[in-house]
Write a protein that holds these residues in place. Structure first.
Motif, short mmCIF file in Angstrom:
data_model
loop_
_atom_site.label_atom_id
_atom_site.label_comp_id
_atom_site.label_asym_id
_atom_site.label_seq_id
_atom_site.Cartn_x
_atom_site.Cartn_y
_atom_site.Cartn_z
N LEU A 44 10.65 6.57 -12.39
CA LEU A 44 9.81 5.45 -12.78
C LEU A 44 10.58 4.19 -13.16
CD1 LEU A 44 7.07 7.30 -14.90
CD2 LEU A 44 7.10 6.79 -12.45
N GLY A 45 11.90 4.26 -13.18
CA GLY A 45 12.69 3.08 -13.49
C GLY A 45 12.96 2.23 -12.26
N SER A 46 13.80 1.22 -12.40
CA SER A 46 14.22 0.38 -11.28
C SER A 46 15.72 0.52 -11.08
CB SER A 46 13.85 -1.09 -11.52
OG SER A 46 14.52 -1.60 -12.67
N ALA A 47 16.25 -0.17 -10.08
CA ALA A 47 17.66 -0.04 -9.75
C ALA A 47 18.57 -0.58 -10.85
CB ALA A 47 17.97 -0.74 -8.42
N ASP A 48 18.10 -1.54 -11.63
CA ASP A 48 18.94 -2.15 -12.66
C ASP A 48 18.39 -2.00 -14.07
OD1 ASP A 48 16.78 -3.73 -12.17
OD2 ASP A 48 17.87 -5.62 -12.09
N ARG A 49 17.21 -1.36 -14.21
CA ARG A 49 16.63 -1.18 -15.54
C ARG A 49 16.11 0.25 -15.68
NH1 ARG A 49 13.03 -6.64 -16.83
NH2 ARG A 49 14.78 -8.14 -16.69
N LEU A 88 15.42 3.50 -6.26
CA LEU A 88 16.42 3.88 -7.25
C LEU A 88 15.87 3.68 -8.65
CD1 LEU A 88 18.15 3.42 -4.62
CD2 LEU A 88 20.03 2.81 -6.14
N SER A 89 16.21 4.61 -9.53
CA SER A 89 15.83 4.51 -10.94
C SER A 89 17.08 4.72 -11.79
CB SER A 89 14.76 5.57 -11.28
OG SER A 89 14.43 5.52 -12.66
N GLU A 130 0.82 -1.21 0.00
CA GLU A 130 0.00 0.00 0.00
C GLU A 130 0.86 1.26 0.00
OE1 GLU A 130 -3.11 0.17 -0.44
OE2 GLU A 130 -3.49 -1.99 -0.39
N ILE A 131 2.01 1.20 0.68
CA ILE A 131 2.91 2.35 0.67
C ILE A 131 3.45 2.59 -0.74
CG2 ILE A 131 5.22 3.07 1.40
CD1 ILE A 131 3.16 3.70 3.45
N LEU A 132 3.83 1.49 -1.44
CA LEU A 132 4.34 1.63 -2.81
C LEU A 132 3.24 2.13 -3.76
CD1 LEU A 132 6.56 -1.58 -3.12
CD2 LEU A 132 7.29 0.78 -2.72
N ALA A 133 2.01 1.64 -3.55
CA ALA A 133 0.91 2.13 -4.39
C ALA A 133 0.63 3.60 -4.12
CB ALA A 133 -0.34 1.30 -4.13
N ASN A 134 0.71 3.99 -2.85
CA ASN A 134 0.51 5.40 -2.51
C ASN A 134 1.61 6.27 -3.09
OD1 ASN A 134 -0.96 7.45 -0.80
ND2 ASN A 134 1.10 7.62 0.04
N ARG A 135 2.87 5.74 -3.09
CA ARG A 135 3.99 6.49 -3.68
C ARG A 135 3.77 6.66 -5.17
NH1 ARG A 135 8.01 5.30 -6.94
NH2 ARG A 135 9.92 6.55 -6.87
N SER A 136 3.31 5.59 -5.84
CA SER A 136 3.07 5.68 -7.28
C SER A 136 2.01 6.75 -7.60
CB SER A 136 2.63 4.33 -7.82
OG SER A 136 2.36 4.39 -9.19
N ASN A 137 0.96 6.79 -6.80
CA ASN A 137 -0.07 7.81 -7.01
C ASN A 137 0.47 9.21 -6.75
OD1 ASN A 137 -1.91 5.78 -7.59
ND2 ASN A 137 -2.62 5.63 -5.47
N LYS A 138 1.32 9.32 -5.73
CA LYS A 138 1.91 10.63 -5.41
C LYS A 138 2.82 11.10 -6.53
CE LYS A 138 2.46 13.92 -2.29
NZ LYS A 138 1.35 14.72 -1.73
N ILE A 139 3.64 10.20 -7.07
CA ILE A 139 4.53 10.56 -8.18
C ILE A 139 3.71 10.97 -9.40
CG2 ILE A 139 6.20 9.64 -9.81
CD1 ILE A 139 7.45 10.31 -7.18
N GLY A 143 18.58 8.03 -10.25
CA GLY A 143 17.70 8.98 -9.58
C GLY A 143 17.12 8.33 -8.35
N ILE A 144 17.10 9.03 -7.21
CA ILE A 144 16.68 8.45 -5.94
C ILE A 144 15.54 9.29 -5.37
CG2 ILE A 144 17.40 7.80 -3.61
CD1 ILE A 144 20.21 7.47 -4.62
N THR A 145 14.47 8.62 -5.00
CA THR A 145 13.33 9.28 -4.35
C THR A 145 12.94 8.49 -3.11
OG1 THR A 145 11.87 8.03 -5.85
CG2 THR A 145 12.34 10.33 -6.42
N PRO A 146 12.50 9.17 -2.05
CA PRO A 146 12.05 8.46 -0.85
C PRO A 146 10.77 7.69 -1.11
CG PRO A 146 11.63 10.81 -0.64
CD PRO A 146 12.43 10.63 -1.89
N VAL A 147 10.65 6.53 -0.48
CA VAL A 147 9.43 5.73 -0.62
C VAL A 147 8.28 6.37 0.15
CG1 VAL A 147 8.38 3.48 -0.16
CG2 VAL A 147 10.73 3.62 -1.03
N LEU A 148 8.58 6.94 1.30
CA LEU A 148 7.56 7.56 2.15
C LEU A 148 7.46 9.04 1.80
CD1 LEU A 148 8.63 5.89 5.50
CD2 LEU A 148 6.99 5.05 3.83
#
Length: 514
Positions: free
Chosen positions: A330-335, A269-270, A164-173, A249-254
């Motif tokens: 919106l990326g991942s640590a390795d992609r 990480l992206s 739910e935290i990750l989903a909330n972060r996605s909505n916030k972004i 690129g680094i963004t906080p999860v919370l």
């Protein structure tokens, strides 16, 4: 309390006796012992002896002092009942509880307790813009008891909370990206959006042994269409052992205000770009001064190397504003984030569709200094000038003196470290933004460039002074610029600026077949 301290002391003594007994069972070394060592060995009991070594023995006291810390850590933490550990965990905040789960295997298992995480979920304020609405613990207690919570598999409520935290972060972004304001197709409030999202950038070094070192940015400069990042520290990894360099690129999860923000909290990480440093010496040197050589790594990274030690002095990177927020969040640590392909808008009426209506915005700068900033509109290319797979767009013509533009100030690339700073002559950052007829970004880049003496000086017979060239090329196009150094005013003048757009990119963008 007194009985508790006595029990702890007795545990120390028992642990010490067990270690001495284990030491006695070891075989006798093959080499002869000194008289002092022989005397100490004779003072130990035999394997079958039932008597323990008294604490008054000098050797036992030394062993006790040297093993005190290790004994306390290995015996007491492991002997603390799980109920007490869970009670301690119940006083931790969310970030601390996530971190303590990485201490050891036992803490990892205990930190997944369902009742613990359900209490955390139930006492937090409702998550805005989220599908999940946690209820208060008192109301839920009337329906669910402890046994029903523990029927779930271990870590169920922890996973629920994290999802739910990750989903909330996605909505916030997503909300932050929608708040970006565009001017001529380019974001113009990037600095504000970066602060809102907590976005920053870091370098990740990987060496031959698999070790990883992350260095966060030291400074950032926001320009009209790009930003420049600086890294400078005293303890860089050795270039001889580094194999890979990554820009993240680094963004906080919370991202919510009601969640506790910590310096070492969970982050996402992206991957933006990855560079191979196993053969860094073959990279092109675009500039140098008395202390450093500056190497160019594509795309858009500068590596400053000390001349005396051949080690890293500083790192600089430049990123264009076009799609910068998407690739940094919106990326991942390795992609890296994959930009969606452009859908062409077909036009069967205009026979020269895709050959006219271009706009060019160019910015030459270094740090806070601006050498040239200009916009050129209504650029076009005739069909006869489509050659070798490129469209030729002329922004500044050599024959038109009114179009010639100067570079203001002393041209140089400024660099700095915690102890030194300097400037690389005839080097700077160049931002190019090409818009199509609908004012959508067609070709955008930001890259370090350098001036080189021209080999075709005879073509500039109308001007007095040395001539220079500036070139840039990638898979989507080329930029060629000719400059002349005016001795009277001591400044560079751009007398020719031409863009070459790839016909492959044009056909893909407009759906044509040039």
């Amino acid at each position: 309390m007194a009985s508790g301290r006595g029990w702890i002391r007795q545990q120390h003594i028992d642990q010490l006796h067990r270690q001495i007994a284990e030491r006695v069972t070891k075989p006798v070394p093959p080499f002869p012992l000194s008289s002092k060592q022989a005397q100490q060995q004779m003072s130990f009991p035999t394997v079958n002896s039932a008597k323990a070594v008294p604490l008054k023995n000098g050797y036992a006291r030394k062993l006790y002092a040297s093993k005190k810390s290790q004994c306390s850590q290995s015996s007491y933490i492991d002997k603390i009942p799980s109920e007490i550990v869970l009670k301690i965990f119940s006083y931790l905040d969310t970030v601390s509880l996530l971190c303590v789960g990485s201490v050891n295997k036992r803490f990892h298992e205990l930190s997944k307790d369902n009742l613990l995480w359900y209490q955390i979920c139930s006492t937090l304020p409702p998550m805005k813009n989220s599908r999940w609405k946690p209820k208060h613990m008192d109301k839920v207690a009337e329906i669910l008891n402890t046994s029903s919570l523990q029927e779930k598999p271990p870590g169920y409520w922890k996973k629920t909370f994290i999802n739910e935290i990750l989903a909330n972060r996605s909505n916030k972004i997503t909300q932050i990206l929608k708040s970006v304001k565009h001017s001529m197709g380019i974001p113009n409030n990037i600095e504000k959006v970066v602060k809102m999202s907590g976005l920053h950038w870091a370098l990740t070094f990987k060496d031959t042994s698999g070790r990883v070192k992350i260095i966060k940015q030291m400074d950032v400069f926001f320009r009209h269409t790009s930003l420049t990042l600086f890294w400078g520290c005293l303890l860089w990894p050795s270039l001889e052992s580094v194999t890979t360099l990554q820009l993240h690129g680094i963004t906080p999860v919370l991202l919510d205000k009601w969640m506790p923000q910590t310096k070492n909290g969970p982050q996402r990480l992206s991957l933006i770009a990855e560079y191979n440093l196993s053969n860094f010496r073959s990279s092109r040197i675009i500039g140098q001064d008395a202390m450093v050589d500056v190497l160019l790594l594509y795309p858009g990274l500068l590596l400053g190397v000390w001349k005396t030690t051949s080690e890293i002095a500083f790192v600089m990177a430049t990123l264009h504003y076009d799609q910068i927020l998407e690739i940094s969040t919106l990326g991942s640590a390795d992609r890296p984030y994959i930009i969606p392909p452009h859908v062409p808008v077909l036009d069967d009426i205009d026979p020269n569709y895709g050959l006219h209506g271009y706009q060019l915005h160019i910015d030459m700068h270094s740090g806070p200094r601006t050498y040239l900033c200009g916009t050129f509109r209504n650029l076009f290319c005739l069909r006869d000038y489509i050659r070798n797979g490129f469209l030729r767009l002329s922004a500044i013509s050599m024959k038109n003196n009114r179009q010639h533009a100067p570079l203001v100030g002393k041209v140089g690339l400024m660099w700095k470290t915690p102890t030194f700073e300097g400037s690389i002559q005839n080097c700077f950052m160049m931002d190019v933004t090409v818009l199509d007829e609908a004012e959508k970004p067609f070709w955008c880049f930001s890259s370090p460039v350098s001036l080189h003496p021209s080999k075709n000086s005879e073509s500039l017979y109308d001007f007095m002074g040395q001539s220079f060239t500036l070139k840039y090329e990638d898979s989507e196009g080329k930029v060629k610029t000719e400059l002349v150094w005016m001795k009277e005013t001591e400044e560079y003048y751009i007398i020719n600026l031409v863009l070459y757009l790839s016909t492959k990119k044009v056909n893909s963008w407009f759906g044509t077949n040039y």
